[in-house]
Structures are given as C-alpha cells and as structure tokens.
Design a protein around this motif. Structure first.
Motif, mmCIF file in Angstrom:
data_model
loop_
_atom_site.group_PDB
_atom_site.id
_atom_site.type_symbol
_atom_site.label_atom_id
_atom_site.label_comp_id
_atom_site.label_asym_id
_atom_site.label_seq_id
_atom_site.Cartn_x
_atom_site.Cartn_y
_atom_site.Cartn_z
ATOM 1 N N UNK A 27 -39.552 -40.475 -15.401
ATOM 2 C CA UNK A 27 -39.390 -40.027 -16.764
ATOM 3 C C UNK A 27 -39.642 -38.422 -17.071
ATOM 4 N N UNK A 28 -40.747 -38.068 -16.434
ATOM 5 C CA UNK A 28 -41.463 -36.649 -16.759
ATOM 6 C C UNK A 28 -39.912 -35.891 -16.287
ATOM 7 N N UNK A 29 -39.472 -35.915 -15.049
ATOM 8 C CA UNK A 29 -38.432 -35.210 -14.549
ATOM 9 C C UNK A 29 -37.208 -35.297 -15.226
ATOM 10 N N UNK A 30 -36.761 -36.305 -16.007
ATOM 11 C CA UNK A 30 -35.660 -36.662 -17.205
ATOM 12 C C UNK A 30 -36.302 -35.646 -18.396
ATOM 13 N N UNK A 31 -37.146 -35.455 -18.696
ATOM 14 C CA UNK A 31 -37.796 -35.149 -19.989
ATOM 15 C C UNK A 31 -37.870 -33.308 -19.587
ATOM 16 N N UNK A 32 -37.670 -32.972 -18.437
ATOM 17 C CA UNK A 32 -37.847 -31.305 -18.027
ATOM 18 C C UNK A 32 -36.408 -30.991 -17.816
ATOM 19 N N UNK A 33 -35.574 -31.947 -17.626
ATOM 20 C CA UNK A 33 -34.062 -31.777 -16.886
ATOM 21 C C UNK A 33 -33.402 -30.923 -17.908
ATOM 22 N N UNK A 34 -32.963 -29.691 -17.383
ATOM 23 C CA UNK A 34 -32.032 -28.751 -18.126
ATOM 24 C C UNK A 34 -32.922 -27.658 -18.896
ATOM 25 N N UNK A 35 -34.335 -27.879 -18.959
ATOM 26 C CA UNK A 35 -35.189 -26.827 -19.397
ATOM 27 C C UNK A 35 -35.495 -25.777 -18.247
ATOM 28 N N UNK A 36 -36.029 -24.762 -18.822
ATOM 29 C CA UNK A 36 -36.709 -23.703 -17.878
ATOM 30 C C UNK A 36 -37.818 -24.284 -16.803
ATOM 31 N N UNK A 37 -38.316 -25.295 -17.487
ATOM 32 C CA UNK A 37 -39.577 -25.936 -16.649
ATOM 33 C C UNK A 37 -39.242 -26.300 -15.252
ATOM 34 N N UNK A 38 -37.696 -26.484 -15.061
ATOM 35 C CA UNK A 38 -37.232 -27.039 -13.740
ATOM 36 C C UNK A 38 -37.486 -25.855 -12.887
ATOM 37 N N UNK A 39 -36.871 -24.507 -13.293
ATOM 38 C CA UNK A 39 -37.261 -23.284 -12.443
ATOM 39 C C UNK A 39 -38.596 -23.147 -12.111
ATOM 40 N N UNK A 40 -39.587 -23.365 -12.790
ATOM 41 C CA UNK A 40 -41.197 -23.148 -12.695
ATOM 42 C C UNK A 40 -41.550 -24.404 -11.500
ATOM 43 N N UNK A 41 -40.999 -25.728 -11.653
ATOM 44 C CA UNK A 41 -41.560 -26.591 -10.954
ATOM 45 C C UNK A 41 -40.890 -26.321 -9.655
ATOM 46 N N UNK A 46 -42.273 -24.333 -3.778
ATOM 47 C CA UNK A 46 -41.913 -23.406 -2.956
ATOM 48 C C UNK A 46 -43.421 -22.747 -2.418
ATOM 49 N N UNK A 47 -44.425 -22.975 -3.473
ATOM 50 C CA UNK A 47 -45.961 -22.203 -3.071
ATOM 51 C C UNK A 47 -46.474 -23.473 -2.142
ATOM 52 N N UNK A 48 -46.288 -24.843 -2.463
ATOM 53 C CA UNK A 48 -46.804 -26.056 -1.894
ATOM 54 C C UNK A 48 -46.275 -25.890 -0.376
ATOM 55 N N UNK A 49 -44.866 -25.737 -0.126
ATOM 56 C CA UNK A 49 -44.368 -25.587 1.144
ATOM 57 C C UNK A 49 -44.930 -24.730 1.838
ATOM 58 N N UNK A 50 -45.129 -23.359 1.338
ATOM 59 C CA UNK A 50 -45.602 -22.290 2.231
ATOM 60 C C UNK A 50 -47.226 -22.735 2.568
ATOM 61 N N UNK A 51 -47.765 -23.063 1.505
ATOM 62 C CA UNK A 51 -49.102 -23.616 2.157
ATOM 63 C C UNK A 51 -49.263 -24.694 3.296
#
Length: 272
Positions: A27-41, A46-51
């Motif tokens: 539901x949270x993913x559906x909520x932010x779908x199409x918003x700028x928050x997707x790019x931030x997510x 990426x940071x988590x992957x590098x860690x």
C-alpha cells in the motif's frame, strides 16, 4: 497434541504477520507510485546496496560512511517523505488506506459522458481546458499544487471550473474514477523540440504529464476550439466527438480491466 496445536498456531501467526507487513509495504508503494518519492527510495536502496557490498568485501571506511548514512537516514526519510507520510496517515484516518476503490462500469460510463459533454460545450465556445485523468500512476505531487475539490464528476461542474476569469480556470483539473480531485494544478511542461510551435502551454503541459505518467490528458484549445488528447508521450489532435468517445471508452475500460487483473493495449491512432 497440545504442542502440535501450539506450533500450528505459531506458524499461523508468523504467516499472518508476514502477510500484513507485505500488505502495508504494498500500500505504501502504491501511495508513492508516480511521485518524486520513488526516486528518493531508489537512492536509499543504492546506499543500502553499497553498505552490504562494503560489508561483504571488508571495505572498512566505506562501510563506516554508509552505516552513518543509514543511521541518520531515518531522520532524513521522515523529512523527505513528509508529504507521503501525511497522506498515508490521512488515508488511514479516513479508513481508505485498506480499501480497494475499483470503478464500476456505470461510473465509468457517467464519467465518459460528462467529459464529452463538457468538452463539446467548451470547444464550441472556445473555452480553454486542461483535463488529466489519473490511472495507475499516482499524481499526488501534482494534486498538491492545486486546489482540492473532491466532488463528483459532472459536466456542469467540470465546465464551470474552466469558465474564464474564475479563480480555478487556469491550470489543470485532475480526475480520478468519477471524482474531480483538484483544479488549478500545475503540470510539468514538455521540453520536446518536436512539439509544433503553434501549440500553446496547455498542449505542452499535456505532453509533459504524459511523458512522466500514464495519465490520459484532454486539451480544449481556446484559440481554435480543437480537442486533443495525450498519452504515453503521444499527441492526438483534432478529435471529433466520436473519436474522443472511442479513446475515452478504450482507455477507461482498460483501467477497469487492469483493476480486474487483465491487460489491454493502446489502440488510438497517432496524429501529430
């Protein structure tokens, strides 16, 4: 027997726990779908992957930097995702967070007729209009730039919004299902060099929103009274009533069928 019953209950609770967590994440993913928050997510992942990679290969300094970023990242998430968190809490308070709003065929038919009637009225009188219909991609960022309406879609209300020199006539109206969500909204302008110079800001905004979302947008030109629509970066111009109805019926029926788990393709013809 009792131990077996207790084990089964434990497994059942774990399954319910996991299912609820996945449902809330969905539901949270559906909520932010199409918003700028997707790019931030994506940036957070990426940071988590590098860690994880720095931890795997023993890169001490990089791991320390990423751990600091993740530690302070929680505070950053609250700040960066403030609009989405606020919207989620509002929906939770209204009880709509867990609901599945699937438009009925009767509502879609009423919406199509209201849009056609309104567009024909405005085209004959050369009243400019910009109407965007939200589909799968959320348009929360653009809704927040305008004035909330939250009214049932009728041709009279839709037309009245675009009457010149009224407070809401400038900007886009955003529709969802059979509701007018907001008016006087700002849409991103397309920077495509292939748009004809004879087309104005409404057409460029309609193209812009079609390039970043799957919304269907209708434009009524105040210069010519011509009706156009955009979808997926394509502009379809000089639509008569029959063609507009065909496009609306195809696309809004698609939304209904997608909601029902089926997938159909775009059948409109590109024209300019």
């Amino acid at each position: 027997m009792l131990d077996g019953g207790r084990d089964f209950l434990d497994y059942l609770l774990i399954a319910i726990d996991i299912a609820l967590v996945w449902f809330v994440l969905y539901k949270l993913m559906m909520l932010i779908q199409g918003t700028k928050a997707v790019q931030l997510l994506k940036g957070i992942f990426v940071v988590l992957g590098i860690y994880l990679l720095s931890n795997l290969f023993g890169l001490t300094t990089l791991r320390w930097l990423m751990s600091q970023a993740l530690t302070w990242g929680f505070l950053g998430i609250i700040i960066l995702f403030q609009p989405e968190l606020r919207r989620a809490l509002e929906q939770l308070g209204r009880g709509s967070f867990f609901s599945r709003n699937t438009p009925e065929e009767e509502d879609i038919e009423k919406s199509i007729q209201a849009i056609i009637k309104s567009c024909n009225y405005m085209a004959k009188r050369r009243i400019g209009a910009l109407i965007t219909i939200e589909r799968e991609t959320g348009m929360g960022d653009y809704v927040e730039t305008g004035i909330g309406i939250g009214g049932n879609l009728t041709s009279e209300l839709l037309t009245n919004i675009f009457i010149p020199n009224t407070p809401l006539h400038d900007g886009a109206v955003i529709l969802k299902d059979n509701q007018i969500i907001a008016a006087a909204c700002y849409l991103p302008l397309s920077e495509s060099p292939f748009i004809s110079k004879e087309l104005g800001t409404r057409h460029r905004a309609a193209m812009g929103i079609s390039e970043v979302t799957d919304a269907l947008t209708i434009v009524v030109s105040e210069e010519t009274g011509g009706i156009s629509c955009t979808k997926n970066g394509e502009l379809h111009r000089n639509l008569d009533q029959e063609k507009l109805e065909e496009i609306l019926r195809n696309e809004l029926d698609i939304s209904l069928k997608v909601s029902s788990g089926k997938s159909w393709g775009w059948r409109g013809n590109k024209d300019g």
